[in-house]
Scaffold this motif. Structure first.
Motif, PDB file in Angstrom:
ATOM      1  N   THR A  99       0.867  -1.173   0.000  1.00 38.74           N
ATOM      2  CA  THR A  99       0.000   0.000   0.000  1.00 38.74           C
ATOM      3  C   THR A  99       0.908   1.229   0.000  1.00 38.74           C
ATOM      4  O   THR A  99       2.110   1.113  -0.238  1.00 38.74           O
ATOM      5  CB  THR A  99      -0.944  -0.029   1.225  1.00 38.74           C
ATOM      6  N   LYS A 100       0.377   2.415   0.213  1.00 41.31           N
ATOM      7  CA  LYS A 100       1.240   3.584   0.296  1.00 41.31           C
ATOM      8  C   LYS A 100       0.668   4.612   1.259  1.00 41.31           C
ATOM      9  O   LYS A 100      -0.529   4.634   1.516  1.00 41.31           O
ATOM     10  CB  LYS A 100       1.472   4.204  -1.083  1.00 41.31           C
ATOM     11  N   VAL A 101       1.572   5.428   1.778  1.00 41.35           N
ATOM     12  CA  VAL A 101       1.144   6.469   2.715  1.00 41.35           C
ATOM     13  C   VAL A 101       1.698   7.808   2.233  1.00 41.35           C
ATOM     14  O   VAL A 101       2.711   7.868   1.537  1.00 41.35           O
ATOM     15  CB  VAL A 101       1.649   6.202   4.150  1.00 41.35           C
ATOM     16  N   GLU A 102       0.993   8.855   2.633  1.00 32.72           N
ATOM     17  CA  GLU A 102       1.459  10.208   2.312  1.00 32.72           C
ATOM     18  C   GLU A 102       2.169  10.800   3.522  1.00 32.72           C
ATOM     19  O   GLU A 102       1.611  10.829   4.616  1.00 32.72           O
ATOM     20  CB  GLU A 102       0.282  11.111   1.930  1.00 32.72           C
ATOM     21  N   LYS A 141      15.634   7.999  10.013  1.00 31.17           N
ATOM     22  CA  LYS A 141      14.760   7.421  11.049  1.00 31.17           C
ATOM     23  C   LYS A 141      13.470   8.225  11.208  1.00 31.17           C
ATOM     24  O   LYS A 141      12.419   7.656  11.492  1.00 31.17           O
ATOM     25  CB  LYS A 141      15.512   7.264  12.384  1.00 31.17           C
ATOM     26  N   ASP A 142      13.553   9.556  10.991  1.00 35.99           N
ATOM     27  CA  ASP A 142      12.335  10.370  11.087  1.00 35.99           C
ATOM     28  C   ASP A 142      11.366  10.024   9.958  1.00 35.99           C
ATOM     29  O   ASP A 142      10.142  10.033  10.154  1.00 35.99           O
ATOM     30  CB  ASP A 142      12.691  11.865  11.015  1.00 35.99           C
ATOM     31  N   VAL A 143      11.915   9.734   8.785  1.00 35.12           N
ATOM     32  CA  VAL A 143      11.057   9.368   7.659  1.00 35.12           C
ATOM     33  C   VAL A 143      10.344   8.052   7.957  1.00 35.12           C
ATOM     34  O   VAL A 143       9.119   7.921   7.753  1.00 35.12           O
ATOM     35  CB  VAL A 143      11.884   9.256   6.366  1.00 35.12           C
ATOM     36  N   TYR A 144      11.081   7.076   8.471  1.00 27.15           N
ATOM     37  CA  TYR A 144      10.455   5.799   8.849  1.00 27.15           C
ATOM     38  C   TYR A 144       9.330   6.019   9.861  1.00 27.15           C
ATOM     39  O   TYR A 144       8.251   5.456   9.731  1.00 27.15           O
ATOM     40  CB  TYR A 144      11.500   4.876   9.484  1.00 27.15           C
ATOM     41  N   HIS A 145       9.651   6.790  10.900  1.00 23.88           N
ATOM     42  CA  HIS A 145       8.649   6.965  11.944  1.00 23.88           C
ATOM     43  C   HIS A 145       7.405   7.665  11.413  1.00 23.88           C
ATOM     44  O   HIS A 145       6.294   7.295  11.749  1.00 23.88           O
ATOM     45  CB  HIS A 145       9.248   7.730  13.133  1.00 23.88           C
ATOM     46  N   GLU A 146       7.613   8.666  10.548  1.00 24.19           N
ATOM     47  CA  GLU A 146       6.421   9.328  10.014  1.00 24.19           C
ATOM     48  C   GLU A 146       5.625   8.392   9.103  1.00 24.19           C
ATOM     49  O   GLU A 146       4.396   8.365   9.163  1.00 24.19           O
ATOM     50  CB  GLU A 146       6.801  10.615   9.267  1.00 24.19           C
ATOM     51  N   ALA A 147       6.329   7.619   8.291  1.00 21.27           N
ATOM     52  CA  ALA A 147       5.621   6.678   7.410  1.00 21.27           C
ATOM     53  C   ALA A 147       4.800   5.705   8.249  1.00 21.27           C
ATOM     54  O   ALA A 147       3.630   5.424   7.952  1.00 21.27           O
ATOM     55  CB  ALA A 147       6.619   5.914   6.537  1.00 21.27           C
ATOM     56  N   ARG A 148       5.432   5.221   9.304  1.00 17.66           N
ATOM     57  CA  ARG A 148       4.747   4.270  10.156  1.00 17.66           C
ATOM     58  C   ARG A 148       3.537   4.899  10.845  1.00 17.66           C
ATOM     59  O   ARG A 148       2.460   4.304  10.967  1.00 17.66           O
ATOM     60  CB  ARG A 148       5.749   3.742  11.204  1.00 17.66           C
ATOM     61  N   GLU A 150       1.788   7.512   9.860  1.00 15.68           N
ATOM     62  CA  GLU A 150       0.711   7.767   8.897  1.00 15.68           C
ATOM     63  C   GLU A 150      -0.065   6.493   8.604  1.00 15.68           C
ATOM     64  O   GLU A 150      -1.280   6.518   8.423  1.00 15.68           O
ATOM     65  CB  GLU A 150       1.282   8.338   7.590  1.00 15.68           C
ATOM     66  N   PHE A 151       0.653   5.380   8.551  1.00 16.63           N
ATOM     67  CA  PHE A 151      -0.028   4.110   8.311  1.00 16.63           C
ATOM     68  C   PHE A 151      -0.998   3.811   9.440  1.00 16.63           C
ATOM     69  O   PHE A 151      -2.128   3.375   9.215  1.00 16.63           O
ATOM     70  CB  PHE A 151       0.985   2.969   8.187  1.00 16.63           C
ATOM     71  N   ASP A 152      -0.570   4.060  10.670  1.00 17.28           N
ATOM     72  CA  ASP A 152      -1.384   3.698  11.829  1.00 17.28           C
ATOM     73  C   ASP A 152      -2.619   4.584  11.964  1.00 17.28           C
ATOM     74  O   ASP A 152      -3.633   4.153  12.521  1.00 17.28           O
ATOM     75  CB  ASP A 152      -0.548   3.811  13.117  1.00 17.28           C
ATOM     76  N   LEU A 153      -2.504   5.825  11.488  1.00 12.11           N
ATOM     77  CA  LEU A 153      -3.612   6.766  11.751  1.00 12.11           C
ATOM     78  C   LEU A 153      -4.790   6.531  10.812  1.00 12.11           C
ATOM     79  O   LEU A 153      -4.709   5.803   9.859  1.00 12.11           O
ATOM     80  CB  LEU A 153      -3.095   8.211  11.640  1.00 12.11           C
TER      81      LEU A 153
END
Lengths: 153, 153, 153, 153, 153, 153
Positions: A99-102, A141-148, A150-153
């Motif tokens: 899937t993808k996240v913004e 690491k900030d990019v990973y955390h934000e991607a993660r 966004e997925f959760d929200l």
């Protein structure tokens, strides 16, 4: 490339191994690339200690049985081994979906895995995160955390 | 000892493993020597991390099935393991031949391996190279390179 | 060779290091032997991961400062490194003494170490234990345990 | 880029270290790339075992003292460490020269190193060898051996 | 808990493996504990190098076949893997017995193992030795040696 | 225990090292615990290969200089080493602060680190996450992700 595959058990895999103590380690990433190009499912090498206290590497490759020839071609040509050993293994693969996240810096693909219809794995794509981190000058690491997130929200 | 063996697949091998976390590592080379004396085809040990974060070693031995007893005798006597596990493996061995080359410092044996009648492996014998390097006061790596070069020419 | 040395702090040591990713690992034990012959106090190599995911080895040698030249001679001749780095270290060595114990299979030397006049280390000599184990067909670990027990009694 | 540098001792280096047990290992190659871009002379990571039996990684970076800030910027931004430690080191670098050799498949750069005016290191460039191996469909190890042989002749 | 079990061969075991490169290593001891709670016979993780030079960990679990589901539940929930592979293994377990010895500091349990009716393994219980060492302020190694000596006498 | 410490450089640290090849690895976690109790700032052990191909462990401890005696007391009493080496190191520590976040399963402490007044590290406390995961029967990784997400929001 948005893929979806069902959870399944693949009974037709083979584990291929060799212990090597006389090979320039500089060549190892090249061998690994070749193995993946020829269809390896997975390939690792492990630092081991061999006969007479010699340090060496164990190659361990996982491939479908019908790729045994291709794997042998690579290993005998590109490593220094005089033999390979193999044994059958069974693989249980989760249902996978992409899937993808913004994020504030752009789109990132996320690979997910489900076990018995329950979502258990969520993995932002390394290539996307690394490209964004590089282009926007933000820590990976900030990019990973934000991607993660966004997925959760 | 000039040997020649044909390329073949040996279906009667066994992989023997034990994970050990309570053994003096000073004893490991002794165990390895014993295993080879009793007929092991290959033996390595691998640094691993075990229960409760304890560092340990995985022994992994490859032997023909009819040597299982000898391997167990060594492992139960010389290591501290309370169990061994094993599983069958198949081994594909290249055709091997021993030849020799002349270098400026003397003769060196070279082991070669062929895969489907194509020469793929060329390995100067360590013992010969080390003896020559020592006796002539030349770097071991130079001896290897010259042995290899002589073979190629 | 029964020796006795006092506990002391040696301020004139040097740690020498190199990271190497393009050397046949088969040569490593030879390099180690050479380093000890030329006066290294200690030498280890450590599996590491280098630039571009290449596996490699870090050599780490401990020697007295006045042996730096000999160590460099070995390392530049016998490894493939293009540089060495070094830094001073201080070593605290225990008082060491060699004694011997009688076992049912013969005499075994035992090295002891004392810290501030308190006995803290007791190490049966590997070479003696291995020779006895081999000659009498007993497990090496049993020889160690008996040597240790005789020392304690 | 054909370079030549004299053998020298560089007294102004610094070794920077951190032990990390809570970082996604997928990020490590990215960190390494960043460190080299910012001027690291060398960077490795080493599998270690930390408090409570936790596996982790020791980062060890070598850089000139005037790059300490850049290295810290990368390490604090891209890893999860809460601290860095450093100590001065001295580096002895060989005289380096780049030359080239002709093989049947094309030109390959070769890096050489001299110790006290004696040639001790000969290293075919990985990138050239890998490109040729790939383009001509020959084993990488054969390309290395031919490059090395051409150099020697 | 004084137990006794006969030497036997257990043909119904399974080795379960996964290679993981994107998991916080801080979580590993937790995963290991869970695996043992759910009935794993043994579990280790091994530092390996994966695709693109990424460091990772191979989990290797040994369990009886009828625990495969429980092991999968833990591994898919608590690690980040998208697949597991498994293969049958046979385990040869020594006869095990628990006895106890008296030391100057108190009682210590000792686990013994016999191979074909010959005593080959003697292992003082870590938990007992550690507790005694801690409570009596004596070195752990001294407690082990005394426990072992008392057993032998 | 909610603490706050300023970013600072501590010039009075010492790195203590020993290479050990004759010690039961089962004792290592005990040694590590002792070192931390006596004030070690950090302690790791690293699998290495020593003289004669013997596998061993390098202990590496970081402590303030005024703890050298305590560290030596532990290492000489609890390991089998006959010597220790040490060298000064400088440590750059981030500003650390402890805060807490609310998750659906309860409160979790989060440790943060700032570099030059910029927040760079965010680490949910392992002990809190593990306790919650255990008590609520949820995967540990989900607890971490939620703690992290709550912190970011």
């Amino acid at each position: 490339m948005f893929t979806h595959s069902q959870e399944h058990v693949d009974p037709d895999l083979i584990r291929i191994e060799a212990n090597i103590d006389d090979m320039n380690p500089e060549w190892i990433p090249y061998v690994m690339d070749k193995l993946f190009e020829k269809g390896a499912n997975d390939a690792v090498f492990i630092p081991v200690i061999m006969k007479k206290g010699r340090p060496g590497f164990m190659f361990q490759i996982l491939a479908s049985k019908d790729r045994l020839n291709e794997m042998e071609d690579v290993l005998f040509a590109e490593t220094t081994t005089l033999g390979l050993r193999y044994s059958p293994v069974i693989c249980h693969r989760l249902s996978r979906k992409q899937t993808k996240v913004e994020t504030r810096w752009g789109t990132i693909r996320v690979k997910t895995g489900s076990y018995r219809n329950r979502l258990v794995q969520v993995a932002p794509e390394y290539e996307d995160c690394a490209r964004i981190a590089r282009n926007h000058g933000v820590p990976l690491k900030d990019v990973y955390h934000e991607a993660r997130r966004e997925f959760d929200l």
